[in-house]
Scaffold this active site. Structure first.
Site, PDB file in Angstrom:
ATOM      1  N   PHE A 183      -8.125  59.316  23.279  1.00 23.76           N
ATOM      2  CA  PHE A 183      -8.726  60.378  24.110  1.00 23.76           C
ATOM      3  C   PHE A 183      -8.173  61.759  23.752  1.00 23.76           C
ATOM      4  O   PHE A 183      -8.782  62.776  24.063  1.00 23.76           O
ATOM      5  CB  PHE A 183      -8.497  60.091  25.604  1.00 23.76           C
ATOM      6  CG  PHE A 183      -7.133  60.468  26.121  1.00 23.76           C
ATOM      7  CD1 PHE A 183      -6.078  59.582  26.074  1.00 23.76           C
ATOM      8  CD2 PHE A 183      -6.913  61.734  26.657  1.00 23.76           C
ATOM      9  CE1 PHE A 183      -4.826  59.943  26.545  1.00 23.76           C
ATOM     10  CE2 PHE A 183      -5.666  62.100  27.133  1.00 23.76           C
ATOM     11  CZ  PHE A 183      -4.611  61.197  27.076  1.00 23.76           C
ATOM     12  N   LYS A 184      -7.005  61.800  23.108  1.00 24.30           N
ATOM     13  CA  LYS A 184      -6.389  63.093  22.817  1.00 24.30           C
ATOM     14  C   LYS A 184      -7.261  63.946  21.899  1.00 24.30           C
ATOM     15  O   LYS A 184      -7.116  65.159  21.874  1.00 24.30           O
ATOM     16  CB  LYS A 184      -5.000  62.888  22.247  1.00 24.30           C
ATOM     17  CG  LYS A 184      -4.099  62.216  23.281  1.00 24.30           C
ATOM     18  CD  LYS A 184      -2.645  62.288  22.946  1.00 24.30           C
ATOM     19  CE  LYS A 184      -1.791  61.838  24.130  1.00 24.30           C
ATOM     20  NZ  LYS A 184      -1.839  60.379  24.366  1.00 24.30           N
ATOM     21  N   ASP A 185      -8.175  63.313  21.173  1.00 24.58           N
ATOM     22  CA  ASP A 185      -9.092  64.096  20.335  1.00 24.58           C
ATOM     23  C   ASP A 185      -9.955  65.044  21.176  1.00 24.58           C
ATOM     24  O   ASP A 185     -10.356  66.102  20.683  1.00 24.58           O
ATOM     25  CB  ASP A 185     -10.016  63.162  19.553  1.00 24.58           C
ATOM     26  CG  ASP A 185      -9.281  62.419  18.433  1.00 24.58           C
ATOM     27  OD1 ASP A 185      -8.386  63.014  17.808  1.00 24.58           O
ATOM     28  OD2 ASP A 185      -9.624  61.248  18.189  1.00 24.58           O
TER      29      ASP A 185
END
Ligand code: PLP
Length: 462
Positions: free
Chosen positions: A111-113
């Site tokens: 999810f950090k993208d």
């Protein structure tokens, strides 16, 4: 829109400076001076819009005059163009009233993208306008580092250094950090655990001579720009299940408290969220704190969900700031006590925290069992982090309120644990199938501030 520090002693900044600096100079974290709200009609009008259009409407009020509307929507479009799913954050059903928000379709499968790709675009735009250069240093338990490198590789105005705990990240995570060939990318394997990486990073920010000398910028989950980008998918998913005319709850696999804090911001903006559930692994400082009020650090026990192997949960400071009625002195004092091992949250502040947050802890065996059961009974192969979210959601959910669990990484990022639990070794998506053939490049570094600073200064000078 102005941003203020949780410790009350740093100057207020606009959005651009808040984003470019990361940590406030008094050691605190920046938060918006006031939280803008969206009306019921504003939220209802999001039905049927694309992810990018919702992103623009949710984030616009926070950005102020840092970007024009046209530039900002262009940056959003570029940030998400490389995702492997047209919906960006698709929602799938796990069972009656329980949904999984797939946040792993970005370039590094976590999810950090969502935040990092947008931050990369915003940094590039802001720096190319001013002609400045910055040095980004990040600490990672695995996923932040790969997402940051992917977002900043090859950019002219940026050198990116990532500290990760040597031997404590998965092979896919490590390769995503060590295989990019661009000269502005520096993967540093530190002898220590993630909390050591995070502590050395904080030390660098508090060394003002170094900080100003290399124009240090931070993109860790304490960066406000990251939190902001994560607010969007709370809106997009809740709206697709009927918000604002139906409440939803979220279960969030949690480490540094950045992702779930974004959910809290969405709620404060007016999204009708019932419960925000903090799901932790055996490194459960947040679950212990939300249960007893004691925030006491312990040593980190490595787990099969390494991105949540954290004892000091940086973004929790932002929640404490609100729980203590935005009293920066009170927060600064708690953080001093933390250096000596921990603190006790006051009764009044606990009341505020409990109004918003629930919590649960999942053991290693329960995580493996959940991966197996999701595969056999829900038709989903989960990564260990997502499995922790699903397990806590199943245990705590109110049958009358739809529950959305955030799937924070793709199962192929943690193939050993997934195979052990389910018998299935999840393949990497086709677009990164050659990851294991690429050449690796990294530097082993000691857990020592002076040596780290010298290395960084030497690298950017050459
Ligand atoms: C970073 C990460 C988390 C924890 O998110 P926080 O914002 O630090 O709470 C959970 N799962 C995965 C896969 C991650 O990469």
């Amino acid at each position: 829109m102005q941003y203020i520090s949780t410790r009350g002693k740093a100057p207020a900044l606009g959005f651009e400076d808040t984003m470019l600096s990361g940590l406030a100079r008094d050691g605190g974290l920046y938060v918006p001076e006031t939280i803008p709200t969206l009306s019921t009609e504003d939220i209802r009008a999001m039905h049927g819009l694309s992810y990018e259009e919702i992103a623009f409407r949710v984030m616009r009020p926070f950005v102020g005059d840092a970007f024009t509307d046209e530039v900002f929507s262009d940056l959003i479009a570029k940030a998400y163009a490389g995702f492997g799913h047209d919906a960006r954050a698709p929602l799938v059903q796990l069972g009656s009233g329980h949904f999984l928000l797939e946040l792993f379709h970005g370039p590094t499968l976590a999810f950090k993208d969502f935040a990092m790709q947008l931050i990369g675009q915003m940094f590039q735009e802001a720096l190319s306008r001013s002609g400045k250069r910055v040095t980004i240093v990040g600490a990672t338990s695995g996923d932040t580092g790969s997402a940051a490198i992917e977002a900043f590789r090859g950019l002219d105005a940026v050198d990116v250094f990532i500290l990760y705990p040597h031997g404590r990240v998965s092979e896919v995570q490590r390769r995503q950090m060590t295989t990019p060939a661009e000269a502005n990318v520096h993967a540093l394997a530190l002898d220590g655990d993630f909390d050591d990486c995070q502590a050395r990073l904080k030390d660098m920010f508090n060394d003002f001579e170094f900080r100003d000398g290399v124009k240090l910028a931070g993109v860790n989950s304490i960066n406000w720009g990251r939190v902001l980008a994560q607010v969007v998918y709370y809106f997009s998913s809740a709206v697709s299940l009927g918000a604002p005319d139906r409440k939803v709850s979220f279960s969030v696999p949690t480490g540094n408290f950045g992702d779930i804090f974004a959910g809290y911001i969405a709620k404060r903006m007016g999204l009708p969220i019932d419960r925000l559930v903090v799901a932790t692994n055996q490194n459960d400082i947040l679950h212990r704190c939300l249960s007893s009020g004691d925030y006491k650090t312990d040593s980190v026990t490595p787990s099969i969900s390494p991105s949540m192997d954290i004892q000091v949960s940086s973004n929790f400071e932002r929640a404490l700031f609100d729980a203590y009625n935005r009293d920066g002195n009170a927060v600064a004092q708690l953080m001093d006590e933390l250096k000596a091992g921990g603190f006790h949250v006051s009764q009044g502040a606990m009341q505020v925290l409990r109004d918003h947050f629930d919590s649960g802890r999942v053991s290693e065996d329960e995580t493996l069992a959940m991966i197996a059961r999701a595969n056999s009974h829900m038709g989903e192969l989960l990564c260990p982090h997502s499995a922790i979210g699903v397990a806590v959601a199943e245990a705590q959910r109110d049958p009358n309120v739809p529950m959305i669990t955030l799937a924070t990484a793709h199962p192929a990022k943690f193939p050993d644990a997934v195979e052990k639990a389910s018998g299935i070794r999840p393949p990497l998506p086709e677009r990164m199938a050659d990851l294991f053939d690429r050449e690796e490049r990294m530097t082993r570094v000691p857990n020592d501030l002076d040596q780290l600073e010298t290395l960084i200064k030497d690298r950017i000078a050459s």
